[in-house]
Design a protein around this motif. Structure first.
Motif, PDB file in Angstrom:
ATOM      1  N   GLU A 191       0.808  -1.210   0.000  1.00  0.00           N
ATOM      2  CA  GLU A 191       0.000   0.000   0.000  1.00  0.00           C
ATOM      3  C   GLU A 191       0.848   1.270   0.000  1.00  0.00           C
ATOM      4  O   GLU A 191       0.332   2.370   0.151  1.00  0.00           O
ATOM      5  CB  GLU A 191      -0.937  -0.011   1.207  1.00  0.00           C
ATOM      6  N   GLU A 192       2.167   1.113  -0.184  1.00  0.00           N
ATOM      7  CA  GLU A 192       3.034   2.299  -0.257  1.00  0.00           C
ATOM      8  C   GLU A 192       2.705   3.109  -1.496  1.00  0.00           C
ATOM      9  O   GLU A 192       2.435   2.562  -2.577  1.00  0.00           O
ATOM     10  CB  GLU A 192       4.506   1.888  -0.286  1.00  0.00           C
ATOM     11  N   ARG A 195       4.848   6.788  -5.862  1.00  0.00           N
ATOM     12  CA  ARG A 195       5.327   8.043  -6.447  1.00  0.00           C
ATOM     13  C   ARG A 195       5.810   9.033  -5.396  1.00  0.00           C
ATOM     14  O   ARG A 195       6.891   9.615  -5.524  1.00  0.00           O
ATOM     15  CB  ARG A 195       4.199   8.680  -7.269  1.00  0.00           C
ATOM     16  N   ALA A 196       5.018   9.217  -4.325  1.00  0.00           N
ATOM     17  CA  ALA A 196       5.339  10.252  -3.346  1.00  0.00           C
ATOM     18  C   ALA A 196       5.751   9.699  -1.986  1.00  0.00           C
ATOM     19  O   ALA A 196       6.047  10.478  -1.080  1.00  0.00           O
ATOM     20  CB  ALA A 196       4.139  11.191  -3.165  1.00  0.00           C
ATOM     21  N   ALA A 197       5.785   8.377  -1.846  1.00  0.00           N
ATOM     22  CA  ALA A 197       6.166   7.711  -0.596  1.00  0.00           C
ATOM     23  C   ALA A 197       5.086   7.903   0.459  1.00  0.00           C
ATOM     24  O   ALA A 197       4.148   8.674   0.305  1.00  0.00           O
ATOM     25  CB  ALA A 197       7.523   8.185  -0.093  1.00  0.00           C
ATOM     26  N   GLY A 198       5.245   7.165   1.546  1.00  0.00           N
ATOM     27  CA  GLY A 198       4.195   7.151   2.548  1.00  0.00           C
ATOM     28  C   GLY A 198       3.086   6.210   2.125  1.00  0.00           C
ATOM     29  O   GLY A 198       3.259   5.381   1.222  1.00  0.00           O
ATOM     30  N   PHE A 199       1.937   6.362   2.763  1.00  0.00           N
ATOM     31  CA  PHE A 199       0.842   5.425   2.535  1.00  0.00           C
ATOM     32  C   PHE A 199      -0.464   6.190   2.394  1.00  0.00           C
ATOM     33  O   PHE A 199      -0.762   7.081   3.188  1.00  0.00           O
ATOM     34  CB  PHE A 199       0.758   4.420   3.688  1.00  0.00           C
ATOM     35  N   PRO A 230      15.044  -5.509   3.341  1.00  0.00           N
ATOM     36  CA  PRO A 230      15.473  -4.434   2.429  1.00  0.00           C
ATOM     37  C   PRO A 230      14.303  -3.576   1.938  1.00  0.00           C
ATOM     38  O   PRO A 230      14.404  -2.342   1.894  1.00  0.00           O
ATOM     39  CB  PRO A 230      16.144  -5.201   1.282  1.00  0.00           C
ATOM     40  N   SER A 231      13.207  -4.222   1.576  1.00  0.00           N
ATOM     41  CA  SER A 231      12.033  -3.470   1.118  1.00  0.00           C
ATOM     42  C   SER A 231      11.435  -2.655   2.249  1.00  0.00           C
ATOM     43  O   SER A 231      10.979  -1.515   2.045  1.00  0.00           O
ATOM     44  CB  SER A 231      10.983  -4.433   0.558  1.00  0.00           C
ATOM     45  N   VAL A 236      10.607   2.890   4.702  1.00  0.00           N
ATOM     46  CA  VAL A 236      10.800   3.845   5.791  1.00  0.00           C
ATOM     47  C   VAL A 236      11.659   5.013   5.319  1.00  0.00           C
ATOM     48  O   VAL A 236      11.331   6.187   5.557  1.00  0.00           O
ATOM     49  CB  VAL A 236      11.455   3.156   7.005  1.00  0.00           C
ATOM     50  N   GLU A 237      12.758   4.710   4.651  1.00  0.00           N
ATOM     51  CA  GLU A 237      13.656   5.767   4.194  1.00  0.00           C
ATOM     52  C   GLU A 237      12.954   6.697   3.212  1.00  0.00           C
ATOM     53  O   GLU A 237      13.091   7.930   3.291  1.00  0.00           O
ATOM     54  CB  GLU A 237      14.895   5.152   3.555  1.00  0.00           C
TER      55      GLU A 237
END
Length: 668
Positions: A191-192, A195-199, A230-231, A236-237
């Motif tokens: 659910e990430e 494109r813009a990261a986060g959820f 790794p994913s 998080v990063e």
């Protein structure tokens, strides 16, 4: 003239002290008056940093005609949701049940017994955009109360029965194991936002507790969860970078806004909450420690600077900064290219506009832009000089109001973050501030053996502390105990924890907890889902798990058993709603890993370098204590090895041989 709110412990309520509305605080007397006058109760719930709360107050509560209508037909009660989360939970559930949505300001009409029969949120003073005017609502409610009372009681009985039916304990769910946590992490990663990261989309909230859970998954997971490391770390990063570089972060003074109104983190809802910054401080410090990332390290330091500069009251941290300045949202923070040139001159102004993405059309409203920092500046010294000048110029603008109310749980979250960050990033002054805050809360917020949720200006309020207050404060003190070695913090933490177990347990459902203290409300709320702050039960699970490692042996087993009983009810949330179970995930992973405990035996004359290295290297949630032989339960019969400091690692009840270097530990 003022009403009865002028002496409230809530700045939000004090904002309404000069309304012509005859506001009262929630009390038995207020409901007794409603029964005596034979009128319903008008309950308005909001908070100080809420934009639309201010709008409705200005439009309706300051209007003499509408105020007269409120006073004539109702007993009017004002509640600060941050001061009374129990009332907010009950009547928000009623509002959502009746309307399908909720929010603040919340407007509920109750019988004199506190049962809701009509609920909504913001109402304009006159009909607008398909919404009825507030005066129309008041007239309709009064007419129904007078002429069709039976319908009122039928509606109130129905919704009250619904509320009571939906506050039962979570049933024990699937077994808490590596397979369950791996499935939860897999669902979250799917659910990430690619494109813009986060959820998720707009509005976009910082997934603070979830990010901490994912960090622990990358460090602590069993075989199935470890395959995703790794994913997991990458997600998080990406989220941390996007938030730190976006408009949701104050690029001049530090600190995060409550959420972004767009999916790209560009336009914040400008209020800044203590709890967001405390939770994010913990995440960025954890990321900085784990990866050494310079951006995460900088954001950690700047967030602490923001907390101290903007929210420190001398007796704890204030709750929030307002979204509005002089009634205009974001007025303090946004810029135009012309304003940059005016402050910096043409050359630096143009450079700053490009660096901060300040455009002529604007990224916000009316040609203004929020500040973003999408890339590091090519000239750091120039950047520091420009930022200093812009911050000085911004300081001359009107500033948002501050809610000086000190909330126990939010300050406790801050203490934990400061203590962890300070001890792992070599900033002892942060640990000192954490201890100073804890001491202030301990001295002020305990009255006759009971904990109170809020204080203002050194005066403690009446509302009793909730489950999250007790649990978060216990965790904070146990964290301070670990990083300072002072036994007093542990003793105090266990006192708070024992009170929480006594006051909030559900005797019919082991491992289930009420969020609110006992009281005469229409129902006793509990919500196992992590929201903007972790659920009270997930916070308690963390505190119990820590106490199971740090308490004297006889008590430790009881706390550990209670932690396991509590976590046994987390499986369903992790399975069905993993994005809303970030703190549960963090605590569950910590438990499945053992929990990990490291006791560093050292001599009082040593430099403590091994303990410092262990704290920096240990996965999140690891219990780390240091001291002389027999000075703490975890150091019983454990001493140095051949005159060198020694680290003793245990996973639950299984221990490794002691080592004298951090590299000899499995995470070193």
């Amino acid at each position: 003239m003022t009403n009865r709110l002028a002496s409230s412990s809530s700045p939000y309520l004090r904002q309404h002290a000069e309304n012509p509305v005859h506001w009262r605080e929630w009390s038995d007397d207020a409901f007794a008056e409603a029964r005596e006058r034979d009128v319903p109760v008008l309950l308005s719930i909001g908070y100080a940093a809420c934009h639309w709360c201010h709008v409705m107050a200005h439009e309706s509560f300051e209007d003499p005609e509408l105020a007269a209508q409120m006073n004539d037909g109702f007993v009017c009660i004002k509640v600060d949701r941050e001061e009374r989360p129990d009332l907010d939970a009950i009547y928000m559930a009623a509002t959502v049940a009746m309307t399908g949505q909720g929010g603040w300001p919340m407007t509920c009409f109750l019988t004199p017994d506190g049962e809701p029969f009509y609920c909504g949120t913001y109402y304009p003073p006159v009909p607008r955009g398909g919404m009825p005017g507030f005066g129309q609502i008041l007239a309709a409610i009064s007419g129904t109360w007078t002429q069709r009372r039976d319908e009122v009681f039928e509606a109130s009985a129905s919704i009250t029965e619904h509320l009571r039916a939906n506050t039962g304990p979570l049933p024990p769910g699937p077994v808490l194991d590596d397979e369950l946590t791996a499935a939860a992490v897999t669902t979250v990663l799917s659910e990430e936002d690619p494109r813009a990261a986060g959820f998720g989309g707009a509005p976009k909230f910082p997934p603070s507790a979830l990010l901490e859970g994912l960090l622990r998954a990358a460090e602590l997971g069993g075989p199935a969860t470890a395959e995703l490391a790794p994913s997991t770390l990458g997600a998080v990063e990406r989220a941390c970078v996007a938030m730190a570089r976006g408009g949701i972060y104050d690029q001049l003074a530090g600190g995060f806004a409550r959420y972004a109104v767009d999916p790209d983190w560009v336009i914040p809802h400008f209020e800044k909450m203590l709890y967001d910054n405390a939770l994010l401080l913990r995440v960025y410090a954890h990321l900085a420690r784990r990866t050494g990332d310079p951006l995460a390290t900088r954001i950690t330091a700047e967030t602490v600077e923001f907390l101290d500069a903007a929210l420190w009251t001398g007796q704890g941290y204030a709750s929030s900064l307002d979204a509005d300045t002089d009634g205009v949202e974001g007025l303090t923070y946004v810029w135009t290219p012309a304003q940059l040139r005016e402050v910096l001159g043409d050359e630096d102004g143009a450079w700053a506009a490009e660096l901060f993405t300040v455009t002529e059309p604007g990224t916000f409203e009316n040609g203004t832009s929020t500040l973003q920092l999408l890339a590091d500046p090519d000239d750091p010294q120039r950047f520091d000089a420009v930022r200093t000048r812009l911050l000085q110029a911004r300081g001359a603008r009107p500033q948002p109001d501050r809610d000086d109310k000190v909330v126990l749980s939010w300050n406790a979250l801050t203490i934990t973050a400061l203590a962890e960050a300070g001890s792992t990033l070599d900033r002892p002054e942060w640990v000192e501030r954490a201890a100073e805050t804890a001491a202030a809360l301990w001295d002020l917020h305990q009255v006759d053996g009971q904990w109170r949720r809020v204080s203002l200006g050194g005066r403690v309020g009446e509302p009793l502390a909730a489950l999250d207050d007790h649990a978060a404060f216990a965790t904070a003190l146990l964290t301070l105990h670990q990083v300072t070695g002072e036994q007093l913090w542990c003793e105090r933490a266990l006192t708070i924890l024992d009170r929480a177990v006594e006051d909030f347990t559900d005797p019919q459902a082991p491992g289930a907890w009420y969020d609110a203290p006992p009281g005469a409300l229409i129902t006793r709320p509990r919500d196992p889902v992590d929201g903007a702050t972790p659920a009270g039960a997930s916070l308690l699970a963390e505190a119990l798990l820590l106490a199971g490692s740090l308490a004297p042996e006889a008590a430790a087993a009881r706390y550990a058993d209670l932690a396991d009983q509590t976590l046994a009810r987390a499986g369903l949330v992790l399975q069905k709603m993993p994005r809303s179970a970030g703190h549960w995930l963090a605590v569950a992973l910590t438990r499945l890993a053992g929990p990990l405990q490291v006791a560093v035996a050292q001599d009082h004359s040593g430099d403590g370098s091994l303990a410092t290295q262990v704290r920096r290297a240990a996965p999140g949630g690891t219990v780390v204590v240091a001291g002389e032989r027999d000075s703490l339960p975890l150091l019983a019969d454990r001493g140095q090895i051949d005159g060198a400091d020694a680290a003793y690692l245990c996973r639950g009840h299984t221990c490794d041989l002691p080592v004298t270097t951090v590299t000899a530990l499995p995470f070193g």
